[in-house]
Motif scaffolding. Structure first.
Motif, PDB file in Angstrom:
ATOM      1  N   LEU A 192       1.856  13.954  -7.128  1.00  0.00           N
ATOM      2  CA  LEU A 192       2.520  13.906  -8.430  1.00  0.00           C
ATOM      3  C   LEU A 192       3.685  14.897  -8.503  1.00  0.00           C
ATOM      4  O   LEU A 192       4.724  14.594  -9.111  1.00  0.00           O
ATOM      5  N   ALA A 193       3.531  16.069  -7.894  1.00  0.00           N
ATOM      6  CA  ALA A 193       4.622  17.049  -7.901  1.00  0.00           C
ATOM      7  C   ALA A 193       5.836  16.529  -7.145  1.00  0.00           C
ATOM      8  O   ALA A 193       6.987  16.711  -7.586  1.00  0.00           O
ATOM      9  N   ILE A 194       5.615  15.864  -6.027  1.00  0.00           N
ATOM     10  CA  ILE A 194       6.743  15.324  -5.259  1.00  0.00           C
ATOM     11  C   ILE A 194       7.380  14.151  -6.002  1.00  0.00           C
ATOM     12  O   ILE A 194       8.607  13.956  -5.954  1.00  0.00           O
ATOM     13  N   VAL A 195       6.579  13.355  -6.702  1.00  0.00           N
ATOM     14  CA  VAL A 195       7.143  12.264  -7.515  1.00  0.00           C
ATOM     15  C   VAL A 195       8.064  12.836  -8.591  1.00  0.00           C
ATOM     16  O   VAL A 195       9.182  12.330  -8.811  1.00  0.00           O
ATOM     17  N   VAL A 196       7.617  13.876  -9.270  1.00  0.00           N
ATOM     18  CA  VAL A 196       8.460  14.512 -10.287  1.00  0.00           C
ATOM     19  C   VAL A 196       9.710  15.098  -9.649  1.00  0.00           C
ATOM     20  O   VAL A 196      10.832  14.976 -10.201  1.00  0.00           O
ATOM     21  N   PHE A 197       9.572  15.723  -8.490  1.00  0.00           N
ATOM     22  CA  PHE A 197      10.724  16.274  -7.780  1.00  0.00           C
ATOM     23  C   PHE A 197      11.720  15.174  -7.396  1.00  0.00           C
ATOM     24  O   PHE A 197      12.941  15.360  -7.514  1.00  0.00           O
ATOM     25  N   ALA A 198      11.216  14.021  -6.968  1.00  0.00           N
ATOM     26  CA  ALA A 198      12.097  12.906  -6.606  1.00  0.00           C
ATOM     27  C   ALA A 198      12.842  12.374  -7.821  1.00  0.00           C
ATOM     28  O   ALA A 198      14.051  12.063  -7.742  1.00  0.00           O
ATOM     29  N   LEU A 218       0.800  -1.232   0.000  1.00  0.00           N
ATOM     30  CA  LEU A 218       0.000   0.000   0.000  1.00  0.00           C
ATOM     31  C   LEU A 218       0.828   1.274   0.000  1.00  0.00           C
ATOM     32  O   LEU A 218       0.331   2.314  -0.466  1.00  0.00           O
ATOM     33  N   TRP A 219       2.027   1.253   0.525  1.00  0.00           N
ATOM     34  CA  TRP A 219       2.822   2.471   0.588  1.00  0.00           C
ATOM     35  C   TRP A 219       3.311   2.863  -0.804  1.00  0.00           C
ATOM     36  O   TRP A 219       3.372   2.039  -1.727  1.00  0.00           O
ATOM     37  N   LEU A 220       3.689   4.130  -0.929  1.00  0.00           N
ATOM     38  CA  LEU A 220       4.156   4.650  -2.220  1.00  0.00           C
ATOM     39  C   LEU A 220       5.565   5.204  -2.088  1.00  0.00           C
ATOM     40  O   LEU A 220       5.821   6.073  -1.250  1.00  0.00           O
ATOM     41  N   HIS A 221       6.446   4.702  -2.928  1.00  0.00           N
ATOM     42  CA  HIS A 221       7.757   5.304  -3.187  1.00  0.00           C
ATOM     43  C   HIS A 221       7.768   5.736  -4.645  1.00  0.00           C
ATOM     44  O   HIS A 221       7.231   5.019  -5.506  1.00  0.00           O
ATOM     45  N   PRO A 222       8.347   6.865  -4.961  1.00  0.00           N
ATOM     46  CA  PRO A 222       8.283   7.354  -6.354  1.00  0.00           C
ATOM     47  C   PRO A 222       8.785   6.362  -7.395  1.00  0.00           C
ATOM     48  O   PRO A 222       8.246   6.319  -8.506  1.00  0.00           O
ATOM     49  N   TYR A 223       9.776   5.553  -7.087  1.00  0.00           N
ATOM     50  CA  TYR A 223      10.286   4.612  -8.076  1.00  0.00           C
ATOM     51  C   TYR A 223       9.246   3.554  -8.435  1.00  0.00           C
ATOM     52  O   TYR A 223       9.327   2.938  -9.524  1.00  0.00           O
ATOM     53  N   GLN A 224       8.258   3.313  -7.562  1.00  0.00           N
ATOM     54  CA  GLN A 224       7.267   2.275  -7.831  1.00  0.00           C
ATOM     55  C   GLN A 224       6.277   2.665  -8.918  1.00  0.00           C
ATOM     56  O   GLN A 224       5.628   1.790  -9.505  1.00  0.00           O
ATOM     57  N   LEU A 225       6.143   3.947  -9.196  1.00  0.00           N
ATOM     58  CA  LEU A 225       5.247   4.365 -10.267  1.00  0.00           C
ATOM     59  C   LEU A 225       5.811   4.027 -11.637  1.00  0.00           C
ATOM     60  O   LEU A 225       5.075   4.027 -12.629  1.00  0.00           O
ATOM     61  N   LEU A 280       7.595  18.693   2.612  1.00  0.00           N
ATOM     62  CA  LEU A 280       7.312  19.060   1.229  1.00  0.00           C
ATOM     63  C   LEU A 280       5.830  18.917   0.917  1.00  0.00           C
ATOM     64  O   LEU A 280       5.259  19.735   0.179  1.00  0.00           O
ATOM     65  N   GLN A 281       5.197  17.895   1.469  1.00  0.00           N
ATOM     66  CA  GLN A 281       3.763  17.721   1.250  1.00  0.00           C
ATOM     67  C   GLN A 281       2.963  18.907   1.778  1.00  0.00           C
ATOM     68  O   GLN A 281       2.005  19.369   1.135  1.00  0.00           O
ATOM     69  N   ILE A 282       3.332  19.396   2.948  1.00  0.00           N
ATOM     70  CA  ILE A 282       2.600  20.527   3.536  1.00  0.00           C
ATOM     71  C   ILE A 282       2.855  21.806   2.741  1.00  0.00           C
ATOM     72  O   ILE A 282       1.916  22.549   2.420  1.00  0.00           O
ATOM     73  N   ALA A 283       4.135  22.067   2.398  1.00  0.00           N
ATOM     74  CA  ALA A 283       4.459  23.296   1.675  1.00  0.00           C
ATOM     75  C   ALA A 283       3.800  23.322   0.296  1.00  0.00           C
ATOM     76  O   ALA A 283       3.180  24.322  -0.098  1.00  0.00           O
ATOM     77  N   ILE A 284       3.897  22.219  -0.439  1.00  0.00           N
ATOM     78  CA  ILE A 284       3.279  22.168  -1.767  1.00  0.00           C
ATOM     79  C   ILE A 284       1.758  22.131  -1.649  1.00  0.00           C
ATOM     80  O   ILE A 284       1.044  22.725  -2.468  1.00  0.00           O
TER      81      ILE A 284
END
Length: 355
Positions: free
Chosen positions: A115-121, A51-58, A198-202
């Motif tokens: 999605l923005a944090i995934v792109v940033f990662a 269930l968890w998400l790491h950007p590489y998993q997308l 980053l989630q809060i700021a974005i």
């Protein structure tokens, strides 16, 4: 037939209780329950893998993680803040919003922030060879939704005092910037992941942008909130707002030229201005109104004449009418106010004024 009857009964029940579902806090309580369940399940290893998400998993198109990761995470501070925002904060801002608009804002903020944090990662991994956001820190929790609630409370009650401290008073208008600062301190002290900051700021930026420019109004075709207390610079402390006002103007003009943002166009009803603007000299509007009224009176006069001629022609066809009855035939007059046919004889004064 049995299935159709059941579906029909279910539709009737939904229609009868649709107002209740739209006006109560049931959807947000359901989100709270899911977040608590996700907090408990996150202590299981197989649940984290699934269930968890790491950007590489997308990269392997595991898109369900975008939805499931929002309800996961075993940080207690994150869970408590989420429960408080979805319960107290949402019940507060529901006085000025509908459930549909709130759920739409929450979904937009959560999705775009993720999605923005995934792109940033991805970018930090490609250009700086950093694996911190790409592989290590999970992208979990509903902190973007909490950030959206902070922005909503600032929009709804900007001058209301939340807490009085020896260093000053904290108002609802300060909550977005205050939450960013607290999250940054907690990230430095390792109480939360840095990606949560980053989630809060974005999330604050995304939710403010939607509420400022894109949120539709229910009664008219105006989008966004153009009030002075909801500018981008107002998200920051008052002593620094002049500096951030200049930055905001430069950024907005650049985005407007690129077509990302559009300048708000306010439509003004000129007819309403005539009743409101008492004592204001508007010669162009007055002349236009007089010309319109003059053309309207002329058209009504011509219509009255045509109707009277038609009426007299019809009377002349009936030879069995008496002369007295012919003399009592009323003229047909259209009232210039209500545009309704009147059967009363037109007075001489009114005929002269129409002429």
């Amino acid at each position: 037939m049995g299935v159709k009857s059941v579906l029909g009964d279910l539709q009737i029940v939904v229609e009868r209780h649709s107002d209740v579902l739209r006006n109560n806090a049931l959807p947000f309580r359901f989100l709270v329950v899911l977040r608590i369940i996700g907090f408990i399940v996150s202590y299981l290893h197989f649940a984290r893998l699934l269930l968890w998400l790491h950007p590489y998993q997308l990269a392997s198109i595991e898109l369900w993680r975008i939805a499931t990761s929002a309800f996961c995470g075993h940080n207690l501070l994150d869970v408590l803040w989420t429960v408080w925002c979805l319960h107290f904060g949402t019940n507060l801002v529901r006085l000025n919003n509908t459930n549909e608009s709130l759920l739409k804002l929450y979904a937009i903020t959560q999705g775009i922030t993720t999605l923005a944090i995934v792109v940033f990662a991805y970018l930090t991994y490609i250009f700086f060879d950093s694996i911190k956001f790409f592989y290590i820190e999970p992208l979990v929790g509903m902190t973007p939704v909490c950030a959206a609630v902070m922005v909503l409370m600032k929009q709804f009650l900007p001058d209301t005092i939340v807490l009085a401290t020896p260093f000053g008073r904290i108002k609802y208008a300060h909550l977005p910037f205050f939450s960013i600062c607290v999250a940054f301190i907690l990230a430095l002290t390792k109480f939360i992941y840095f990606v949560s900051f980053l989630q809060i700021a974005i999330g604050v930026q995304v939710s403010w942008t939607y509420l400022r420019f894109y949120k539709p109004h229910e009664t008219d075709e105006i989008y966004g909130d153009g009030s002075e207390h909801f500018t981008w610079a107002s998200l920051f402390p008052s002593r620094t707002q002049l500096f951030f006002t200049l930055i905001g103007k430069v950024c907005f003009r650049s985005l407007a030229r690129m077509g990302v943002c559009k300048r708000q166009v306010r439509h003004v009803d000129l007819n309403s201005l005539q009743s409101v603007a008492v004592g204001i000299n508007l010669p162009a509007l007055e002349n236009s109104a007089k010309d319109s009224e003059r053309r309207r009176q002329k058209a009504l006069k011509e219509l009255n004449e045509r109707l009277n001629k038609t009426r007299k022609a019809e009377v002349a066809n009936y030879g069995n009418w008496d002369d007295d009855e012919n003399d009592e035939v009323p003229d047909v007059v259209i009232s210039p106010v209500s545009n309704v046919h009147s059967s009363q004889p037109a007075p001489e004064a009114e005929k002269e004024s129409m002429a």
